[in-house]
Write a protein that holds these residues in place. Structure first.
Motif, PDB file in Angstrom:
ATOM      1  N   LYS A 164      42.045  46.001  65.490  1.00 33.73           N
ATOM      2  CA  LYS A 164      41.658  45.402  66.768  1.00 33.73           C
ATOM      3  C   LYS A 164      40.245  45.904  67.040  1.00 33.73           C
ATOM      4  CE  LYS A 164      42.735  45.494  71.702  1.00 33.73           C
ATOM      5  NZ  LYS A 164      43.623  46.031  72.748  1.00 33.73           N
ATOM      6  N   VAL A 165      39.280  45.019  66.900  1.00 36.50           N
ATOM      7  CA  VAL A 165      37.869  45.429  67.025  1.00 36.50           C
ATOM      8  C   VAL A 165      37.534  45.698  68.481  1.00 36.50           C
ATOM      9  CG1 VAL A 165      35.486  44.733  66.580  1.00 36.50           C
ATOM     10  CG2 VAL A 165      37.292  44.072  64.980  1.00 36.50           C
ATOM     11  N   ASN A 166      37.931  44.770  69.341  1.00 34.06           N
ATOM     12  CA  ASN A 166      37.753  44.956  70.781  1.00 34.06           C
ATOM     13  C   ASN A 166      38.806  44.099  71.483  1.00 34.06           C
ATOM     14  OD1 ASN A 166      36.733  42.275  70.772  1.00 34.06           O
ATOM     15  ND2 ASN A 166      34.674  43.043  70.313  1.00 34.06           N
ATOM     16  N   GLU A 167      38.663  43.907  72.770  1.00 31.65           N
ATOM     17  CA  GLU A 167      39.691  43.161  73.500  1.00 31.65           C
ATOM     18  C   GLU A 167      39.767  41.707  73.047  1.00 31.65           C
ATOM     19  OE1 GLU A 167      42.064  44.301  75.507  1.00 31.65           O
ATOM     20  OE2 GLU A 167      41.242  46.256  74.969  1.00 31.65           O
ATOM     21  N   GLN A 168      38.722  41.204  72.421  1.00 29.27           N
ATOM     22  CA  GLN A 168      38.715  39.792  72.025  1.00 29.27           C
ATOM     23  C   GLN A 168      39.058  39.588  70.545  1.00 29.27           C
ATOM     24  OE1 GLN A 168      36.150  40.829  74.342  1.00 29.27           O
ATOM     25  NE2 GLN A 168      37.581  39.882  75.781  1.00 29.27           N
ATOM     26  N   ILE A 169      38.603  40.474  69.681  1.00 26.77           N
ATOM     27  CA  ILE A 169      38.622  40.174  68.247  1.00 26.77           C
ATOM     28  C   ILE A 169      39.560  41.084  67.462  1.00 26.77           C
ATOM     29  CG2 ILE A 169      37.178  40.073  66.152  1.00 26.77           C
ATOM     30  CD1 ILE A 169      34.806  39.423  68.019  1.00 26.77           C
ATOM     31  N   ARG A 170      40.399  40.462  66.627  1.00 21.79           N
ATOM     32  CA  ARG A 170      41.258  41.176  65.687  1.00 21.79           C
ATOM     33  C   ARG A 170      41.002  40.606  64.296  1.00 21.79           C
ATOM     34  NH1 ARG A 170      42.441  41.512  71.113  1.00 21.79           N
ATOM     35  NH2 ARG A 170      44.503  42.333  71.537  1.00 21.79           N
ATOM     36  N   LEU A 171      40.911  41.472  63.324  1.00 20.77           N
ATOM     37  CA  LEU A 171      40.658  41.042  61.952  1.00 20.77           C
ATOM     38  C   LEU A 171      41.740  41.615  61.041  1.00 20.77           C
ATOM     39  CD1 LEU A 171      36.799  41.711  61.819  1.00 20.77           C
ATOM     40  CD2 LEU A 171      37.936  39.522  62.212  1.00 20.77           C
ATOM     41  N   GLN A 172      41.993  40.891  59.963  1.00 22.46           N
ATOM     42  CA  GLN A 172      43.042  41.336  59.046  1.00 22.46           C
ATOM     43  C   GLN A 172      42.701  40.968  57.609  1.00 22.46           C
ATOM     44  OE1 GLN A 172      47.315  41.108  60.138  1.00 22.46           O
ATOM     45  NE2 GLN A 172      47.416  39.540  58.556  1.00 22.46           N
ATOM     46  N   LEU A 173      43.086  41.837  56.704  1.00 26.11           N
ATOM     47  CA  LEU A 173      42.871  41.609  55.272  1.00 26.11           C
ATOM     48  C   LEU A 173      44.160  42.012  54.555  1.00 26.11           C
ATOM     49  CD1 LEU A 173      39.710  42.554  53.325  1.00 26.11           C
ATOM     50  CD2 LEU A 173      41.886  43.451  52.525  1.00 26.11           C
ATOM     51  N   SER A 174      44.660  41.114  53.693  1.00 23.94           N
ATOM     52  CA  SER A 174      45.958  41.386  53.060  1.00 23.94           C
ATOM     53  C   SER A 174      45.931  41.100  51.563  1.00 23.94           C
ATOM     54  CB  SER A 174      47.049  40.485  53.666  1.00 23.94           C
ATOM     55  OG  SER A 174      47.021  40.505  55.046  1.00 23.94           O
ATOM     56  N   PRO A 175      45.876  42.122  50.749  1.00 26.39           N
ATOM     57  CA  PRO A 175      46.103  41.892  49.320  1.00 26.39           C
ATOM     58  C   PRO A 175      47.535  41.398  49.125  1.00 26.39           C
ATOM     59  CG  PRO A 175      45.130  44.053  49.721  1.00 26.39           C
ATOM     60  CD  PRO A 175      45.553  43.522  51.045  1.00 26.39           C
ATOM     61  N   ILE A 176      47.675  40.239  48.462  1.00 25.46           N
ATOM     62  CA  ILE A 176      48.993  39.607  48.318  1.00 25.46           C
ATOM     63  C   ILE A 176      49.292  39.365  46.840  1.00 25.46           C
ATOM     64  CG2 ILE A 176      50.404  37.586  48.912  1.00 25.46           C
ATOM     65  CD1 ILE A 176      48.522  37.085  51.285  1.00 25.46           C
ATOM     66  N   TYR A 177      50.499  39.667  46.452  1.00 29.11           N
ATOM     67  CA  TYR A 177      50.943  39.369  45.086  1.00 29.11           C
ATOM     68  C   TYR A 177      52.200  38.504  45.165  1.00 29.11           C
ATOM     69  CZ  TYR A 177      53.542  40.144  40.744  1.00 29.11           C
ATOM     70  OH  TYR A 177      54.276  39.953  39.604  1.00 29.11           O
ATOM     71  N   GLY A 178      52.133  37.354  44.508  1.00 24.74           N
ATOM     72  CA  GLY A 178      53.295  36.464  44.485  1.00 24.74           C
ATOM     73  C   GLY A 178      53.834  36.336  43.065  1.00 24.74           C
ATOM     74  N   TYR A 179      55.132  36.351  42.922  1.00 27.11           N
ATOM     75  CA  TYR A 179      55.761  36.256  41.594  1.00 27.11           C
ATOM     76  C   TYR A 179      56.746  35.083  41.599  1.00 27.11           C
ATOM     77  CZ  TYR A 179      59.053  37.189  37.839  1.00 27.11           C
ATOM     78  OH  TYR A 179      59.867  37.039  36.750  1.00 27.11           O
ATOM     79  N   PHE A 180      56.669  34.277  40.545  1.00 28.60           N
ATOM     80  CA  PHE A 180      57.568  33.127  40.414  1.00 28.60           C
ATOM     81  C   PHE A 180      58.357  33.292  39.131  1.00 28.60           C
ATOM     82  CE2 PHE A 180      54.349  31.994  43.323  1.00 28.60           C
ATOM     83  CZ  PHE A 180      54.931  31.106  44.210  1.00 28.60           C
ATOM     84  N   SER A 181      59.676  33.315  39.263  1.00 30.46           N
ATOM     85  CA  SER A 181      60.503  33.618  38.099  1.00 30.46           C
ATOM     86  C   SER A 181      60.486  32.481  37.085  1.00 30.46           C
ATOM     87  CB  SER A 181      61.948  33.906  38.541  1.00 30.46           C
ATOM     88  OG  SER A 181      62.483  32.773  39.187  1.00 30.46           O
ATOM     89  N   SER A 182      60.236  31.288  37.555  1.00 32.70           N
ATOM     90  CA  SER A 182      60.192  30.161  36.624  1.00 32.70           C
ATOM     91  C   SER A 182      59.110  29.197  37.080  1.00 32.70           C
ATOM     92  CB  SER A 182      61.551  29.456  36.605  1.00 32.70           C
ATOM     93  OG  SER A 182      61.480  28.297  35.812  1.00 32.70           O
ATOM     94  N   VAL A 183      58.246  28.823  36.176  1.00 37.74           N
ATOM     95  CA  VAL A 183      57.166  27.906  36.542  1.00 37.74           C
ATOM     96  C   VAL A 183      57.062  26.806  35.499  1.00 37.74           C
ATOM     97  CG1 VAL A 183      55.813  29.587  37.829  1.00 37.74           C
ATOM     98  CG2 VAL A 183      55.459  29.386  35.380  1.00 37.74           C
ATOM     99  N   SER A 184      56.549  25.667  35.925  1.00 35.72           N
ATOM    100  CA  SER A 184      56.322  24.578  34.976  1.00 35.72           C
ATOM    101  C   SER A 184      55.059  24.886  34.174  1.00 35.72           C
ATOM    102  CB  SER A 184      56.190  23.258  35.726  1.00 35.72           C
ATOM    103  OG  SER A 184      55.175  23.377  36.695  1.00 35.72           O
TER     104      SER A 184
END
Lengths: 280, 185
Positions: A164-184
């Motif tokens: 929460k930077v200030n009363e107006q601004i919130r920022l977020q960063l998310s490293p995401i890993y997705g796994y698919f057991s079966s793919v075409s």
């Protein structure tokens, strides 16, 4: 003379003390150190945030996305005629830092189980300047198909870092890993992204929200990075989220894997989420 | 020492002599962790807000009662509702709900039987003060004095607009109760 004065002054001081004891107490504020509110909802649009449910709170979510708004807009009433995906979800605060939930998406009848834990929560004293949470989600395609159960599974793990930077601004960063057991063929089993999110409050009741999923490394053929832009409306008991999004998915791993629309080319759809918290 | 100085000093001395027993009698009891709660209702639903940061003081010799709570410490169990409540109360501008008054009914400072007492004074919240009469119970306990009281306040009396969305609105009447054990100061 001085000694005499001291002698006389002692009882006077005692009197003053006795008078002080009946005077109104000085009002003192309580110094409360607690986690700051980063985002208004545990989910920004489809990305999880570092916002956590208090212990014993149940968050009921209804998420909708419609057809592309710009394709035959009059005939399809800006996409409203083509409901694409509805996710009904329940999330429960087991503790103030740990929640678990279940949801079902109408697309492929995906049932997902998820949990989120707060490693660090930005607080009002400033001693903890950022929030960090971990999230895991298991998605299961329950639509009838010819593949074995083990091929119906997807998982997501992410670390969510917000400020929460200030009363107006919130920022977020998310490293995401997705796994698919079966793919075409040609699709990726492993997908990585650095999710970006933000909320800009314009009043006590309204806030703009945005999120972006830039894929890091190989992405699935003909897919685009998902982008969404929305408006939060806080109404006391509910948070309504109206948004435009390229993806029809409300789960991060699918938003990374299956979005074929380019938001900035005009291929966006309308959607809305309803969040309602109950104290149990 | 001239005569006038002597008279002045004698007067101060006499005042002091009188003050010493007053000081001895002005036994006061205090707490900083009393319990306060309120019950509020909306159609088909009610909720309770609580705080354990009630500060209070009772001075027996002159029956003065002085209580206050920082409203920012009130919790209803749902963060968003807390935020709404604090905005409604303008808690940053008016952080305290307070009562300052006197016991006006008969009260025996000693005795372990619960005593019903009536206090009169000013209750203030949201920057508005109103003359209020509250009935409560005082009881001598091992640690000091137990205080219990409850009353109903009308939000509009204190220029508090009950929050509401669309078709429902929070009831104007709020039931407030306090419970605290005050120890000798």
């Amino acid at each position: 003379m001085k000694d005499q004065l001291k002698f006389y002054l002692v009882p006077v001081i005692l009197l003053l003390f006795s008078m002080q004891s009946v005077a109104q107490m000085e009002r003192e504020r309580v110094n409360i150190v607690e986690p700051v509110e980063t985002f208004w909802t545990p989910t920004l649009i489809s990305q999880a945030t570092t916002e956590h449910l208090s212990a014993g709170n149940l968050n009921v979510t209804i998420m909708h996305s419609f057809g592309i708004a710009t394709t035959n807009p009059i005939q399809n009433f800006f996409g409203f005629d083509n409901v694409q995906n509805v996710r009904l979800g329940l999330d429960y605060g087991i503790t103030d830092k740990w929640s678990a939930g279940i949801g079902r998406s109408s697309l492929f009848n995906v049932v997902d189980f998820r949990t989120k834990y707060a490693l660090l929560q930005q607080n009002s004293s400033g001693s903890k300047p950022i929030s960090i949470s971990l999230k895991a989600d298991l998605g299961i395609v329950t639509q009838q198909n010819r593949q074995p159960f083990k091929d119906d599974l997807t998982t997501l793990t992410s670390a969510i870092i917000s400020k929460k930077v200030n009363e107006q601004i919130r920022l977020q960063l998310s490293p995401i890993y997705g796994y698919f057991s079966s793919v075409s063929a040609d699709n990726q089993t492993h997908l990585f992204s650095i999710g970006l999110g933000s909320q800009v409050n314009i009043s006590d009741r309204f806030a703009f929200i945005a999120e972006y999923y830039p894929i890091i490394g190989e992405k699935n053929p003909n897919t685009k990075n998902t982008f969404s832009l929305g408006l939060n409306i806080l109404t006391g008991g509910h948070v309504f989220q109206l948004f435009f999004a390229s993806t029809r998915w409300h789960l991060e791993q699918y938003a990374m894997a299956q979005n074929r629309e380019q938001f900035w080319a005009g291929d966006f759809r309308f959607g809305f989420n309803v969040n309602r918290i109950f104290g149990l | 020492m001239n005569k006038s100085k002597h008279i002045l000093l004698s007067f101060l001395f006499a005042l002091g002599i009188v003050a010493v027993p007053i000081s001895g009698l002005s036994q006061s009891y205090i707490t900083k962790s009393g319990h306060v709660e309120f019950d509020s209702s909306v159609p088909l639903h009610s909720f309770t807000g609580v705080s354990d940061h009630l500060v209070g003081k009772i001075t027996l010799n002159d029956s003065i009662i002085d209580f206050y709570v920082d409203v920012n410490t009130l919790k209803t169990g749902i963060d968003k509702r807390d935020n709404d409540m604090l905005k409604t109360l303008e808690a940053q501008k008016y952080p305290f709900a307070e009562f300052y008054g006197k016991i006006v009914s008969d009260f025996k400072p000693i005795g372990e039987q619960p005593q019903k007492v009536t206090v009169e004074g000013k209750f203030s919240v949201h920057g508005v003060s109103k003359q209020t009469t509250i009935t409560g119970i005082l009881k001598k306990v091992q640690k000091g004095i137990l205080v219990e009281a409850s009353w109903t306040l009308n939000m509009t009396d204190y220029n508090i607009k009950p929050p509401g969305i669309l078709f429902y609105r929070v009831s104007e009447k709020i039931d407030v109760s306090i419970s605290a054990t005050l120890t000798p100061n």
